[in-house]
Design a protein around this motif. Sequence first.
Motif, PDB file in Angstrom:
ATOM      1  N   VAL A 205      -3.462  -4.584  -5.578  1.00 56.30           N
ATOM      2  CA  VAL A 205      -3.872  -3.675  -6.656  1.00 56.30           C
ATOM      3  C   VAL A 205      -4.933  -2.697  -6.158  1.00 56.30           C
ATOM      4  N   ASN A 206      -5.921  -3.189  -5.435  1.00 53.42           N
ATOM      5  CA  ASN A 206      -6.987  -2.308  -4.953  1.00 53.42           C
ATOM      6  C   ASN A 206      -6.473  -1.310  -3.921  1.00 53.42           C
ATOM      7  N   LEU A 207      -5.552  -1.730  -3.064  1.00 52.51           N
ATOM      8  CA  LEU A 207      -4.963  -0.794  -2.108  1.00 52.51           C
ATOM      9  C   LEU A 207      -4.167   0.285  -2.835  1.00 52.51           C
ATOM     10  N   ALA A 208      -3.383  -0.121  -3.831  1.00 51.26           N
ATOM     11  CA  ALA A 208      -2.616   0.865  -4.601  1.00 51.26           C
ATOM     12  C   ALA A 208      -3.538   1.828  -5.338  1.00 51.26           C
ATOM     13  N   ASN A 209      -4.675   1.319  -5.772  1.00 45.11           N
ATOM     14  CA  ASN A 209      -5.643   2.148  -6.492  1.00 45.11           C
ATOM     15  C   ASN A 209      -6.341   3.139  -5.571  1.00 45.11           C
ATOM     16  N   ARG A 210      -6.535   2.758  -4.311  1.00 49.78           N
ATOM     17  CA  ARG A 210      -7.284   3.605  -3.374  1.00 49.78           C
ATOM     18  C   ARG A 210      -6.388   4.223  -2.294  1.00 49.78           C
ATOM     19  N   TYR A 211      -5.092   4.251  -2.522  1.00 50.22           N
ATOM     20  CA  TYR A 211      -4.180   4.649  -1.452  1.00 50.22           C
ATOM     21  C   TYR A 211      -4.514   6.027  -0.894  1.00 50.22           C
ATOM     22  N   GLN A 212      -4.999   6.941  -1.742  1.00 46.39           N
ATOM     23  CA  GLN A 212      -5.300   8.281  -1.253  1.00 46.39           C
ATOM     24  C   GLN A 212      -6.505   8.281  -0.321  1.00 46.39           C
ATOM     25  N   GLN A 213      -7.598   7.659  -0.727  1.00 43.05           N
ATOM     26  CA  GLN A 213      -8.786   7.665   0.112  1.00 43.05           C
ATOM     27  C   GLN A 213      -8.615   6.821   1.356  1.00 43.05           C
ATOM     28  N   LEU A 214      -7.708   5.833   1.310  1.00 45.80           N
ATOM     29  CA  LEU A 214      -7.448   4.983   2.471  1.00 45.80           C
ATOM     30  C   LEU A 214      -6.328   5.534   3.350  1.00 45.80           C
ATOM     31  N   ASP A 215      -5.711   6.627   2.945  1.00 48.89           N
ATOM     32  CA  ASP A 215      -4.611   7.254   3.677  1.00 48.89           C
ATOM     33  C   ASP A 215      -3.468   6.268   3.895  1.00 48.89           C
ATOM     34  N   LEU A 216      -3.094   5.582   2.812  1.00 48.34           N
ATOM     35  CA  LEU A 216      -1.967   4.660   2.830  1.00 48.34           C
ATOM     36  C   LEU A 216      -0.769   5.291   2.136  1.00 48.34           C
TER      37      LEU A 216
END
Length: 375
Positions: A205-216
Amino acid sequence: MADRAGRTLVLVVLLAGTLAVGCTDDADGATPAPGTATTAGSPSSTVPPIDLPASSVAAPPGAVTQPAQPTTGPGGSQAAHADWEESSGGEGADAWFVFEPIDPRPASAPVAIFLHGYFEFAGYDQLHELMRHTVRTGTIAIFPRWQTDVAAPCPGPVDIEPCLDSAVAGIRGALDFLRADPGRVQPELDRTSYFGFSFGGIITVNLANRYQQLDLPRPRAVFLDDPHDGAITGDDEPALDDDLGGIPADVLLECHVSADGVIAGVPGASCNSLFPQLDHIPAANKALVLTRPDDHGQPPLGAGHGVCVAGEGEADAYDWGFCWKVWDALRAAADEGVGPDHALADTPEHRSAGAWSDGTPIVPLEIARQAPITP
């Protein structure tokens, strides 16, 4: 220093007592060596598509038994690829596995990212059968290590960030490995889905939420199996990001809880805590679902923590009749841009997990549009 050591010991004991529920022991060995590649499965590089048995646990002669895996449709055994190729790399908690479809090997394929639950310090046994099914349908599977010990690299929900960092490093490492070699199946990043179990569901959930800032890769479909941070620091999944507005509104998301899983002990946790934070996602794009145990036949179908967990050869009717079916349907719907009948919607195709050998339906899935859902 003595106080800090004491607090660390108490935390480790708490983590061992709460996060281990439903997690499986690893059966695949140590952390992968950098850049290794093998063909997983049988000694042969080609495994013909066959139906899995109804269960790895034998039923008494003449007993009512679980349904076999269907041949066609979402969750079915018929697949475009006969086998997978396993590669691995990275070090420690930043290590990764990647699985490519072969026999035949496509030039490119969609991507599915899998986040395991707590206490899988090596290997990938928890999600073996789900990943193998996924890869044989023509998808690259990426499995970041993210954890090597009870509190390494992160002490559970007390500070989830080091585990998130390792998950990101593992995902990037696997993608870099594929893209560095044109002979590898190339990842179609605009067709990326995420699956997370237990603590791995919270990370997902957190990765999906931050995908833009994490460049995922942007999440197109997300499937969560009993997500839970252990309830050490609170009953409302406090390890989740405070604001989940970064999850794309057009994502297709299904969140599953088990009647005898997390919410049996912490009713407001897991999907019941997550779902109220997803108001920006239209109702048609998300579902909160519940499985119940069914002992009508042999072996019985349990609904504890980890319904979608299946090591090699351990899949049962809830795997192909619910988990794999929904996962296939979500990913196909994300690609085709249409609502799936076998996921999200409150339809017979979604609710049904098949029927026992005497024709009695398996206890159907319960589907809700808002929390809470209760056993």
